[in-house]
Design an enzyme around this catalytic site. Structure first.
Site, PDB file in Angstrom:
ATOM      1  N   LEU A  38       0.809  -1.218   0.000  1.00 25.26           N
ATOM      2  CA  LEU A  38       0.000   0.000   0.000  1.00 25.26           C
ATOM      3  C   LEU A  38       0.839   1.263   0.000  1.00 25.26           C
ATOM      4  CD1 LEU A  38      -2.911  -0.911   2.465  1.00 25.26           C
ATOM      5  CD2 LEU A  38      -2.905  -0.970  -0.026  1.00 25.26           C
ATOM      6  N   TYR A 126      -3.530   8.253  13.493  1.00 24.38           N
ATOM      7  CA  TYR A 126      -4.136   7.033  12.968  1.00 24.38           C
ATOM      8  C   TYR A 126      -5.579   7.283  12.545  1.00 24.38           C
ATOM      9  CZ  TYR A 126      -6.503   2.519  13.018  1.00 24.38           C
ATOM     10  OH  TYR A 126      -7.283   1.433  12.685  1.00 24.38           O
TER      11      TYR A 126
END
Length: 309
Positions: A38, A126
């Site tokens: 990714l 996050y």
């Protein structure tokens, strides 16, 4: 039906592979590094297209919550940009994408369970990176289901259930935060729900209810309540046991801020797909049976309530 799933070792990926054993009509292809990275967008489309999937499950993510505070660029590259490229690759071959997101997109200041229409306001790198991923996925593929979940555990990988069992084997008492609330969610239940939804999408090419949904275990608790259930169940099953001592968040400082309230309302998902997750108590017990009495492996029965809408 062919499902391409990003990642090879995550809890949801492992649970999908496990649950697919009872679905002979479903092939699950796991896509991980180095074939799909990714953080390297040039690898994504090639890996996805090569599997010729009917549906793509975007499960891989950067999940080191505290470390993300020191590595924001990497967190956003993986959770934001990378997730968008996965969705775009699915769109190019005409496949819908199911993308997993998190309760951390909310700041936790609300008192009740968050619904899908509540405004996200992440308090951590996050959470912000996962919210960026939601936006990127929605832009890249109109046929998207974004599933926000929370407090994920399973027989696989690292998670709270396994941590409590490990600590209980070495200590008489464990201090656990008691002022953060949420919905413990088994990755096996998430896998059941995804396979249920995949069958609906595969059989209904005109499905129109794409968008954002919350998918979490039924019932809520705080971390210390979760810990007590884990350890009480472990004692019954012959596993390790320790007392749990309640502490406040301020007594257990972390680099990233956690939401005080992570409760997710799941009625929208239940209405759209006719699937309700089991009680977190029951699912946790089943996972612990797998971990503490693994004589028959981890082929656990599905506990979810489902019917085709």
């Amino acid at each position: 039906m062919r499902l391409a799933v990003t990642g090879r070792e995550g809890q949801v990926v492992s649970s999908l592979v496990e649950r697919a054993r009872t679905h002979p009509d479903v092939e699950v292809f796991t896509l991980g590094r180095p074939e799909l990275d990714l953080a390297k967008p040039e690898t994504i489309e090639r890996a996805v297209v090569a599997t010729r999937p009917d549906l793509v499950v975007s499960a891989a993510a950067y999940t080191a919550v505290d470390q993300a505070e020191d590595e924001p660029d990497l967190a956003f590259a993986v959770n934001g940009i990378g997730a968008g490229h996965v969705a775009a690759a699915a769109a190019r071959i005409g496949a819908p994408v199911i993308h997993l997101s998190t309760d951390y997109v909310f700041d936790g200041s609300g008192e009740g369970a968050y619904v899908e229409e509540d405004e996200p306001a992440p308090r951590s790198v996050y959470g912000a990176s996962k919210l960026a991923g939601e936006h990127a996925v929605a832009r890249a593929n109109p046929r998207h289901l974004i599933l926000r979940t929370a407090w994920v555990y399973s027989p696989f990988g690292r998670n709270f259930v396994k941590t409590m069992l490990r600590l209980a084997a070495a200590r008489d008492e464990i201090a656990v935060v008691a002022d953060q609330w949420g919905n413990p969610t088994s990755a096996l239940d998430i896998a059941d729900a995804i396979l249920h939804v995949a069958q609906i999408l595969h059989g209904n090419k005109g499905f129109a209810s794409f968008g954002v949904y919350h998918l979490a275990g039924t019932g809520d608790t705080n971390w210390s309540g979760f810990a007590r259930h884990i350890l009480d169940t472990s004692r019954v099953l012959g596993g390790p046991y320790a007392q749990v001592r309640d502490i406040a968040t301020v007594d257990y400082p972390t680099k990233a801020q956690r939401p005080r309230n992570s409760r997710l309302a799941t009625q929208k998902f239940a209405t759209a797909f006719g699937w309700i997750a089991p009680s977190w108590h029951n699912s946790t017990t089943e996972v612990e049976r797998c971990l503490l009495r693994p004589t028959s492996g981890c082929s656990l029965p599905s506990l979810g309530t489902m019917h085709l809408p």
